[in-house]
Design a protein around this motif. Structure first.
Motif, mmCIF file in Angstrom:
data_model
loop_
_atom_site.group_PDB
_atom_site.id
_atom_site.type_symbol
_atom_site.label_atom_id
_atom_site.label_comp_id
_atom_site.label_asym_id
_atom_site.label_seq_id
_atom_site.Cartn_x
_atom_site.Cartn_y
_atom_site.Cartn_z
ATOM 1 N N PRO A 119 -40.951 32.356 -59.314
ATOM 2 C CA PRO A 119 -40.339 32.051 -60.321
ATOM 3 C C PRO A 119 -39.036 32.571 -60.489
ATOM 4 O O PRO A 119 -38.942 33.875 -60.069
ATOM 5 C CB PRO A 119 -41.143 32.806 -61.451
ATOM 6 C CG PRO A 119 -42.459 32.819 -60.733
ATOM 7 C CD PRO A 119 -42.668 33.100 -59.339
ATOM 8 N N GLY A 120 -38.030 31.783 -60.460
ATOM 9 C CA GLY A 120 -36.584 32.183 -60.820
ATOM 10 C C GLY A 120 -35.934 32.283 -59.392
ATOM 11 O O GLY A 120 -34.721 32.616 -59.198
ATOM 12 N N ALA A 121 -36.817 31.832 -58.189
ATOM 13 C CA ALA A 121 -36.324 32.157 -56.752
ATOM 14 C C ALA A 121 -35.706 30.661 -56.373
ATOM 15 O O ALA A 121 -36.070 29.682 -57.075
ATOM 16 C CB ALA A 121 -37.251 32.660 -55.907
ATOM 17 N N GLU A 122 -35.145 30.699 -55.033
ATOM 18 C CA GLU A 122 -34.587 29.554 -54.359
ATOM 19 C C GLU A 122 -35.947 28.700 -54.155
ATOM 20 O O GLU A 122 -36.999 28.992 -53.907
ATOM 21 C CB GLU A 122 -33.811 29.848 -53.262
ATOM 22 C CG GLU A 122 -34.700 30.207 -52.053
ATOM 23 C CD GLU A 122 -35.410 31.515 -52.261
ATOM 24 O OE1 GLU A 122 -36.285 32.145 -51.636
ATOM 25 O OE2 GLU A 122 -34.846 32.415 -52.868
ATOM 26 N N PRO A 123 -35.879 27.296 -53.892
ATOM 27 C CA PRO A 123 -36.660 26.434 -53.439
ATOM 28 C C PRO A 123 -37.117 26.880 -51.893
ATOM 29 O O PRO A 123 -36.327 27.396 -51.145
ATOM 30 C CB PRO A 123 -36.039 24.957 -53.270
ATOM 31 C CG PRO A 123 -35.007 25.278 -54.344
ATOM 32 C CD PRO A 123 -34.461 26.338 -54.262
ATOM 33 N N ASP A 124 -38.614 26.933 -51.682
ATOM 34 C CA ASP A 124 -39.154 27.160 -50.360
ATOM 35 C C ASP A 124 -38.570 26.524 -49.375
ATOM 36 O O ASP A 124 -38.566 26.844 -48.180
ATOM 37 C CB ASP A 124 -40.605 27.473 -50.501
ATOM 38 C CG ASP A 124 -41.234 28.541 -51.063
ATOM 39 O OD1 ASP A 124 -40.150 29.503 -51.467
ATOM 40 O OD2 ASP A 124 -42.241 28.807 -51.062
ATOM 41 N N TYR A 169 -43.303 16.033 -45.263
ATOM 42 C CA TYR A 169 -44.311 16.871 -45.487
ATOM 43 C C TYR A 169 -43.869 18.325 -45.871
ATOM 44 O O TYR A 169 -44.383 18.880 -46.835
ATOM 45 C CB TYR A 169 -44.779 16.974 -43.731
ATOM 46 C CG TYR A 169 -45.666 18.173 -43.586
ATOM 47 C CD1 TYR A 169 -46.922 18.029 -43.879
ATOM 48 C CD2 TYR A 169 -45.155 19.408 -42.982
ATOM 49 C CE1 TYR A 169 -47.931 19.229 -43.661
ATOM 50 C CE2 TYR A 169 -45.945 20.338 -42.931
ATOM 51 C CZ TYR A 169 -47.280 20.443 -43.311
ATOM 52 O OH TYR A 169 -48.232 21.310 -42.970
ATOM 53 N N ARG A 170 -42.456 18.747 -45.548
ATOM 54 C CA ARG A 170 -42.284 19.888 -45.896
ATOM 55 C C ARG A 170 -41.894 19.920 -47.570
ATOM 56 O O ARG A 170 -42.257 20.991 -48.420
ATOM 57 C CB ARG A 170 -41.029 20.294 -45.348
ATOM 58 C CG ARG A 170 -41.032 21.171 -44.064
ATOM 59 C CD ARG A 170 -41.334 20.268 -42.780
ATOM 60 N NE ARG A 170 -41.652 20.894 -41.659
ATOM 61 C CZ ARG A 170 -42.347 20.427 -40.703
ATOM 62 N NH1 ARG A 170 -42.476 18.893 -40.561
ATOM 63 N NH2 ARG A 170 -42.387 21.039 -39.377
ATOM 64 N N GLU A 171 -41.381 18.988 -47.970
ATOM 65 C CA GLU A 171 -41.379 18.695 -49.453
ATOM 66 C C GLU A 171 -42.669 18.759 -50.110
ATOM 67 O O GLU A 171 -42.928 19.371 -51.326
ATOM 68 C CB GLU A 171 -40.728 17.474 -49.873
ATOM 69 C CG GLU A 171 -39.009 17.309 -49.356
ATOM 70 C CD GLU A 171 -38.463 16.293 -50.011
ATOM 71 O OE1 GLU A 171 -38.883 15.176 -50.075
ATOM 72 O OE2 GLU A 171 -37.227 16.325 -50.589
ATOM 73 N N CYS A 172 -43.826 18.130 -49.491
ATOM 74 C CA CYS A 172 -45.006 18.259 -50.143
ATOM 75 C C CYS A 172 -45.490 19.581 -50.105
ATOM 76 O O CYS A 172 -46.186 20.277 -51.201
ATOM 77 C CB CYS A 172 -45.919 17.203 -49.422
ATOM 78 S SG CYS A 172 -47.423 16.935 -50.169
ATOM 79 N N VAL A 173 -45.807 20.137 -48.811
ATOM 80 C CA VAL A 173 -46.422 21.483 -48.872
ATOM 81 C C VAL A 173 -45.715 22.776 -49.424
ATOM 82 O O VAL A 173 -46.180 23.542 -49.497
ATOM 83 C CB VAL A 173 -47.042 21.597 -47.489
ATOM 84 C CG1 VAL A 173 -47.937 20.327 -47.127
ATOM 85 C CG2 VAL A 173 -45.745 21.618 -46.489
#
Length: 429
Positions: A111-116, A100-104
């Motif tokens: 842009p250019g930042a870390e994955p949420d 779920y976290r990976e999807c949403v």
């Protein structure tokens, strides 16, 4: 129930059955008619064990975890009679939570930042089917809090399931740091402790500290002494919304804690940001985070009671200028003014007062970002408090956005307690 089930049984009232049918996972103390042994094995119910919940006529309602010392006597983990609450069951739940976290959140990074997903809530208690368990991720550390005896007994099962799930998806995780020092544990008869979960065969994870990045902003987190699990992740996208309107503005960040709203505003190009918090330790950490991000030249920090501070700014134009004003964007992120239904009226007066103070400071065209983080002070009550504040301040508001907690803190319909954060942005017109 036609099949012989392996779990002890909690026979509950019709009121509890109606609540479960509506989607709520809790059975309260007074709703349990009796506890009966397993029809298959004769095993008696014990504190923290898995129990089936059924009506007096035998209708199966769900399966949950028993808490003998809590007013919430049973917390459901499934309503599927085909489920067996074993290791495989919890591993499926861990995988679903991360899926779920990976999807949403997986595709929402700046842009250019870390994955949420590098900093997010991995498990949100009942909303993910892990009653009493909260797990947050800060880069390579998971921080967990257990608040129920059932989940305490399941730690040897759930902790490996979470670690294996994330590592199996390519996530580098050092370990799980347990912050089991919350007051609610006493209500379940549980001891208070902190420390790394003892992962079998693992190396020493080292110091429980980390530099975490959210929205491209870095925060030095002390996971041992900080509030909650280390940081308030639920405002992630609300901070981004403030960042989006901050360019060129003079920002007042009230109840700033370690500065996340103010830092996002500064990163978004604010002309100046003043952070105000009653805790000197929080102000010092916010200043340190400003230096960590190279934003110290456009930020200032004041340790003060926010209500008294805003009154002083309203009364003294010179003080307002000394603090970096006049301000044309004010953020109000107060702590929950109530944690019970009986105090809602008093809390509403607090929200009305603080919003009135902010609106009296803002010029026409200025922006107000305001929120409530209490389930009991819901969106309608918050809007009513803001509307009254605007009336008292003799201003009209144009709503820019209505927001809630980030989706890694999912709101489950039928479980109103999962919806606790409401966030509004207005322009004074």
């Amino acid at each position: 129930m036609k099949q012989l089930r392996p779990y002890p049984q909690a026979v509950v009232t019709k009121k509890a059955a109606r609540a479960i049918s509506a989607g709520h996972p809790w059975v309260f103390e007074g709703e349990v008619r009796s506890l009966e042994p397993s029809p298959a094995t004769g095993e008696a119910a014990t504190n923290g064990c898995v129990v089936d919940v059924r009506e007096e006529k035998g209708t199966y309602l769900g399966t949950g975890l028993l808490s003998e010392q809590s007013k919430i006597r049973v917390r459901l983990v499934t309503r599927n009679a085909n489920d067996r609450v074993d290791d495989a069951f919890w591993r499926r739940k861990a995988a679903w939570a991360w899926d779920y976290r990976e999807c949403v959140m997986g595709a929402r990074a700046l842009p250019g930042a870390e994955p949420d997903t590098n900093c997010c809530r991995v498990v949100f208690s009942e909303a993910d089917g892990f009653p009493g368990l909260t797990v947050d991720r800060y880069e390579d550390v998971l921080v967990s809090q257990v608040g129920t005896v059932g989940m305490e007994r399941l730690r040897p099962t759930v902790c490996p399931a979470l670690l294996d799930t994330l590592r199996g998806r390519g996530q580098a995780i050092r370990g799980i740091y347990e912050r089991n020092d919350i007051a609610s544990r006493a209500k379940e008869g549980l001891p208070s402790y902190t420390g790394w979960w003892p992962e079998p065969g693992a190396c020493d994870p080292g110091e429980p500290s980390v530099v975490a990045r959210e929205n491209g902003v870095a925060y030095a987190l002390d996971l041992v002494h900080s509030q909650k699990t280390g940081f308030f992740l639920d405002q992630k996208y609300n901070r981004r919304a403030v960042r989006d309107i901050a360019a060129g503005r003079r920002v007042l960040d009230c109840f700033s804690h370690v500065g996340p709203f103010g830092l996002n505003a500064a990163a978004g190009g604010a002309a100046f940001v003043r952070c105000v918090d009653i805790s000197q330790a929080a102000c010092d950490l916010a200043a340190a985070n400003a230096r960590l991000n190279g934003l110290e030249d456009v930020m200032g920090f004041t340790c003060a009671n926010v209500f008294e501070y805003l009154d002083a700014l309203i009364a003294d134009k010179r003080r307002r200028t000394e603090e970096g004003g006049p301000f044309d964007l004010i953020v109000l992120d107060p702590p929950a003014f109530t944690k019970s239904r009986k105090n809602v009226s008093a809390a509403a007066r607090g929200y009305r007062e603080i919003n009135n103070q902010a609106l009296r400071l803002l010029p026409r065209g200025g922006y107000l970002a305001t929120c409530s983080c209490s389930h009991f002070m819901d969106a309608d009550r918050l809007k009513d408090a803001v509307a009254q504040a605007a009336h008292d301040a003799n201003v009209q508001l144009r709503q820019v956005e209505e927001r809630q907690q980030a989706p890694d803190h999912p709101i489950v319909w039928g479980i109103p307690e999962t919806h606790y954060l409401d966030f509004l942005i207005f322009q004074v017109v």
